[in-house]
Design a protein around this motif. Structure first.
Motif, PDB file in Angstrom:
ATOM      1  N   ARG A  55      10.523  -4.008   6.365  1.00  0.00           N
ATOM      2  CA  ARG A  55       9.127  -4.075   6.787  1.00  0.00           C
ATOM      3  C   ARG A  55       8.537  -5.428   6.395  1.00  0.00           C
ATOM      4  NH1 ARG A  55      11.244  -0.273   4.637  1.00  0.00           N
ATOM      5  NH2 ARG A  55      10.431  -0.718   2.548  1.00  0.00           N
ATOM      6  N   LEU A  56       9.083  -6.465   7.001  1.00  0.00           N
ATOM      7  CA  LEU A  56       8.573  -7.824   6.774  1.00  0.00           C
ATOM      8  C   LEU A  56       7.197  -7.951   7.408  1.00  0.00           C
ATOM      9  CD1 LEU A  56       9.440 -10.732   5.733  1.00  0.00           C
ATOM     10  CD2 LEU A  56      10.033 -11.190   8.120  1.00  0.00           C
ATOM     11  N   VAL A  57       6.253  -8.545   6.666  1.00  0.00           N
ATOM     12  CA  VAL A  57       4.906  -8.700   7.198  1.00  0.00           C
ATOM     13  C   VAL A  57       4.957  -9.465   8.533  1.00  0.00           C
ATOM     14  CG1 VAL A  57       4.490 -10.813   5.838  1.00  0.00           C
ATOM     15  CG2 VAL A  57       2.563  -9.484   6.692  1.00  0.00           C
ATOM     16  N   GLY A  58       4.222  -8.985   9.513  1.00  0.00           N
ATOM     17  CA  GLY A  58       4.158  -9.645  10.814  1.00  0.00           C
ATOM     18  C   GLY A  58       5.190  -9.174  11.812  1.00  0.00           C
ATOM     19  N   THR A  59       6.069  -8.250  11.414  1.00  0.00           N
ATOM     20  CA  THR A  59       7.100  -7.769  12.336  1.00  0.00           C
ATOM     21  C   THR A  59       6.672  -6.452  12.981  1.00  0.00           C
ATOM     22  OG1 THR A  59       8.247  -6.535  10.587  1.00  0.00           O
ATOM     23  CG2 THR A  59       8.938  -8.829  10.977  1.00  0.00           C
ATOM     24  N   PRO A  60       7.243  -6.135  14.148  1.00  0.00           N
ATOM     25  CA  PRO A  60       6.958  -4.838  14.765  1.00  0.00           C
ATOM     26  C   PRO A  60       7.351  -3.666  13.868  1.00  0.00           C
ATOM     27  CG  PRO A  60       8.000  -6.307  16.354  1.00  0.00           C
ATOM     28  CD  PRO A  60       8.079  -6.984  15.021  1.00  0.00           C
ATOM     29  N   GLN A  61       8.370  -3.843  13.037  1.00  0.00           N
ATOM     30  CA  GLN A  61       8.804  -2.770  12.152  1.00  0.00           C
ATOM     31  C   GLN A  61       7.734  -2.432  11.105  1.00  0.00           C
ATOM     32  OE1 GLN A  61      10.830  -5.463  12.984  1.00  0.00           O
ATOM     33  NE2 GLN A  61      11.874  -4.191  14.520  1.00  0.00           N
ATOM     34  N   MET A  62       6.973  -3.442  10.681  1.00  0.00           N
ATOM     35  CA  MET A  62       5.889  -3.180   9.735  1.00  0.00           C
ATOM     36  C   MET A  62       4.834  -2.292  10.374  1.00  0.00           C
ATOM     37  SD  MET A  62       4.749  -3.881   6.569  1.00  0.00           S
ATOM     38  CE  MET A  62       4.235  -2.163   6.491  1.00  0.00           C
ATOM     39  N   LYS A  63       4.455  -2.620  11.612  1.00  0.00           N
ATOM     40  CA  LYS A  63       3.458  -1.791  12.312  1.00  0.00           C
ATOM     41  C   LYS A  63       4.021  -0.411  12.629  1.00  0.00           C
ATOM     42  CE  LYS A  63      -0.490  -1.040  14.389  1.00  0.00           C
ATOM     43  NZ  LYS A  63      -0.302   0.237  15.052  1.00  0.00           N
ATOM     44  N   GLN A  64       5.309  -0.346  12.950  1.00  0.00           N
ATOM     45  CA  GLN A  64       5.945   0.944  13.205  1.00  0.00           C
ATOM     46  C   GLN A  64       5.882   1.821  11.959  1.00  0.00           C
ATOM     47  OE1 GLN A  64      10.022   0.586  14.528  1.00  0.00           O
ATOM     48  NE2 GLN A  64      10.308   2.807  14.700  1.00  0.00           N
ATOM     49  N   ALA A  65       6.096   1.212  10.799  1.00  0.00           N
ATOM     50  CA  ALA A  65       6.030   1.967   9.540  1.00  0.00           C
ATOM     51  C   ALA A  65       4.610   2.458   9.276  1.00  0.00           C
ATOM     52  CB  ALA A  65       6.520   1.095   8.386  1.00  0.00           C
ATOM     53  N   HIS A 300       3.293  -0.819  -2.536  1.00  0.00           N
ATOM     54  CA  HIS A 300       3.301  -1.715  -1.376  1.00  0.00           C
ATOM     55  C   HIS A 300       4.312  -1.235  -0.352  1.00  0.00           C
ATOM     56  CE1 HIS A 300       6.940  -4.311  -1.984  1.00  0.00           C
ATOM     57  NE2 HIS A 300       6.701  -4.181  -3.271  1.00  0.00           N
ATOM     58  N   PHE A 301       3.940  -1.414   0.910  1.00  0.00           N
ATOM     59  CA  PHE A 301       4.696  -0.880   2.036  1.00  0.00           C
ATOM     60  C   PHE A 301       5.654  -1.917   2.616  1.00  0.00           C
ATOM     61  CE2 PHE A 301       3.735   2.271   5.756  1.00  0.00           C
ATOM     62  CZ  PHE A 301       4.909   2.934   5.487  1.00  0.00           C
ATOM     63  N   ASP A 302       5.305  -3.176   2.477  1.00  0.00           N
ATOM     64  CA  ASP A 302       6.102  -4.245   3.077  1.00  0.00           C
ATOM     65  C   ASP A 302       7.335  -4.532   2.231  1.00  0.00           C
ATOM     66  OD1 ASP A 302       4.306  -5.338   1.046  1.00  0.00           O
ATOM     67  OD2 ASP A 302       5.095  -7.301   1.611  1.00  0.00           O
ATOM     68  N   SER A 303       8.258  -5.293   2.805  1.00  0.00           N
ATOM     69  CA  SER A 303       9.472  -5.683   2.075  1.00  0.00           C
ATOM     70  C   SER A 303       9.962  -7.016   2.638  1.00  0.00           C
ATOM     71  CB  SER A 303      10.563  -4.620   2.243  1.00  0.00           C
ATOM     72  OG  SER A 303      11.125  -4.666   3.545  1.00  0.00           O
ATOM     73  N   TRP A 304      10.920  -7.607   1.958  1.00  0.00           N
ATOM     74  CA  TRP A 304      11.727  -8.642   2.581  1.00  0.00           C
ATOM     75  C   TRP A 304      12.759  -7.947   3.467  1.00  0.00           C
ATOM     76  CZ3 TRP A 304      10.365 -13.534   2.889  1.00  0.00           C
ATOM     77  CH2 TRP A 304       9.459 -14.042   1.949  1.00  0.00           C
ATOM     78  N   ASP A 305      13.514  -8.721   4.234  1.00  0.00           N
ATOM     79  CA  ASP A 305      14.363  -8.067   5.242  1.00  0.00           C
ATOM     80  C   ASP A 305      15.827  -8.448   5.156  1.00  0.00           C
ATOM     81  OD1 ASP A 305      14.031 -10.667   6.198  1.00  0.00           O
ATOM     82  OD2 ASP A 305      13.912 -10.051   8.283  1.00  0.00           O
ATOM     83  N   GLY A 306      16.291  -8.784   3.942  1.00  0.00           N
ATOM     84  CA  GLY A 306      17.730  -8.963   3.761  1.00  0.00           C
ATOM     85  C   GLY A 306      18.459  -7.635   3.816  1.00  0.00           C
TER      86      GLY A 306
END
Length: 517
Positions: A55-65, A300-306
């Motif tokens: 859930r990288l900030v600014g990605t569609p996956q963040m909004k999906q989450a 926090h909901f976001d993450s890095w995406d490695g």
């Protein structure tokens, strides 16, 4: 005589049963039973981490989450919403494929970094070169720079060993282990000094290489564990940046050093999505007696995406979601409002929680307690009073209702001192609200999962996470029912480095328009 004795025993047993039943709390018992016998953690973890992913900030996956969490809360009968806090550079990860094509064929293990400029589907194929081993000065480096044109440049030090220290300590002789560490320290120091003589540092040199016509950047940020690398963001604007796992990175480095002129092909596709809105997900169970006072659950909901952000901070998110589900079922009419915040962009500076604090002073003013979890999958083992003078009284009282097998694992530090950052509790703490970090057992967090390519579902220890759900739910229940918490602060000590008195952390405004390239 026997009859009198029997009546005495019966009376004692009756009194014991009455006292025991009075000491039992059905809400707490039901919380424990629900968390243990009807846990939703594994399914929630699968949906969030396996299906949605990082859930990288600014990605569609963040909004999906964000949307998934709102839907999940509503399915439990809990009011929920997404609350915009700012905008960020929109970006979506695509396919990464890295292959050595000369002097032999081998697929390499690595990935593009976050916000990497996309290659075409054909990718980039070029020779790999290293930085000069002995840079004399900035003029010499400028004279060398034309050599990078059309090349893929390796910018990380070649690690002298791919074995973590604990492996050396177990098997090496003491002399050999010490020799390795000394040589590694010398090599690391020499590497930094060499970069410094170029006139740049490890970050600014990337721009210089790109401007000089490099075809791409190849890095390796080893995390001192088998197969594990830190994965952060690209700093290039037009050319790809990829991170290779240590084994493949050092392979290429040796080939380049020995003059074998290795060539690799990089396909690193991604999409730029312009400016996109970003949100905190907020859910509430309304208070029945004091609806304008709040107990806040925080993660926090976001993450890095490695990886998929499983322990940073998928587990904290799962704890708060499951605690809310259990509380709604077993404590549906709390005295105070129970609010959960799943914050965005913590990784870039606590932006989501700082925005919430800034936007909702009326809530912050009436906070009873904030319970935040962030650092990994392990059971909670430490709670600090964070500098609140009377934290021992109320936190200690609440902890007494937590089962001994959970409470007994926790060290407390009262009154402690306020944390200046590190996770979202600090945003509330700076505003004077009683906010507490539920600090977890390491489980090799810093080396193996913190911001790495190995931060995935399989690293979750669900027994520990279930304990944390029970702890959080009971603390929340107790805080909701208890008298108002005092906010008296400790007197701050003298800073021995400056000789001046330390001060309570000050609120900081969030970055609401971030990630610009």
């Amino acid at each position: 005589m026997k009859r009198i004795l029997s009546l005495s025993v019966l009376t004692v047993l009756l009194c014991f049963n009455i006292v025991t039943s009075q000491n039992k709390n059905s809400v707490i018992e039901n919380i424990i039973a629900e968390a243990n016998e009807n846990s939703q953690l594994e399914k929630l973890g699968h949906e969030l981490l396996d299906v949605i992913g990082p859930r990288l900030v600014g990605t569609p996956q963040m909004k999906q989450a964000n949307d998934w969490a709102v839907s999940k809360y509503k399915s439990w009968g809990i009011d929920a919403r997404n609350e915009k806090w700012g905008e960020w550079r929109g970006w979506e990860r695509g396919i990464t494929h890295i292959d050595m094509v000369y002097p032999r064929i081998q697929t390499l293990k690595g990935t593009q970094l976050a916000w990497n400029p996309s290659t075409t589907s054909e990718g980039v194929t070029a020779e790999v070169i290293t930085l000069p081993a002995n840079i004399k000065d900035s003029i010499a480096f400028q004279n060398w720079l034309p050599n990078v044109k059309g090349k893929l440049v390796m910018i990380s030090m070649k690690e002298p060993t791919g074995r973590p220290d604990y492996n050396w300590e177990e098997f090496a002789t003491e002399v050999s282990f010490q020799k390795m560490k000394d040589e590694r320290d010398e090599q690391t120091k020499a590497w930094r000094e060499n970069i410094g003589r170029s006139g740049y540092n490890g970050r600014t040199i990337i721009e210089a290489l790109e401007n000089a016509g490099a075809a791409g950047i190849v890095s390796s940020r080893w995390s001192r564990g088998f197969g594990v690398n830190k994965i952060f963001s690209a700093r290039t604007k037009k050319i790809p940046t990829v991170d290779l796992e240590l084994e493949d990175y050092t392979l290429l480095y040796r080939l380049a050093e020995y003059g074998d002129k290795p060539r690799i092909k990089i396909v690193a596709e991604s999409k730029e999505l312009g400016r996109v809105p970003n949100f905190n997900t907020i859910a509430e169970i309304k208070g029945s007696e004091k609806p304008n006072e709040y107990v806040i659950l925080s993660a926090h909901f976001d993450s890095w995406d490695g990886g998929t952000g499983a322990t940073d901070n998928g587990t904290g998110t799962l704890v708060m979601m499951e605690a809310m589900r259990v509380l709604k079922k077993m404590y549906p009419n709390p005295k105070r409002t129970i609010l959960v915040g799943h914050w965005g962009s913590e990784e870039q500076g606590l932006n989501g929680s700082r925005a919430f604090v800034e936007d909702h002073p009326e809530i912050v003013k009436e906070i009873q307690a904030v319970f935040n979890q962030d650092n990994g999958t392990g059971r909670v083992v430490n709670i600090s009073g964070q500098g609140f003078l009377h934290a021992y009284d109320f936190i200690g009282r609440w902890l007494q209702s937590v089962p001994q097998e959970i409470r007994g694992e926790i060290e407390t530090n009262f009154p402690g001192f306020p944390g200046g950052g590190g996770s979202d509790y600090a945003s509330f703490l700076a505003a004077g609200a009683p906010a507490f970090s539920l600090s977890s057992l390491s489980w090799s967090y810093w080396n193996y999962t913190w911001h790495t390519n190995r931060d995935t579902y399989d690293k979750i220890v669900f027994d520990d996470v279930r304990n944390n759900v029970i702890l959080t739910a009971i603390l929340t229940y107790m805080a909701s029912e208890d008298e108002k918490t005092p906010r008296d602060q400790v007197k701050m000590p003298i800073n021995p480095r400056t000789g001046e008195k330390r001060t309570w952390p000050s609120p900081r405004s969030p970055q609401r328009d971030g990630g610009k390239n």
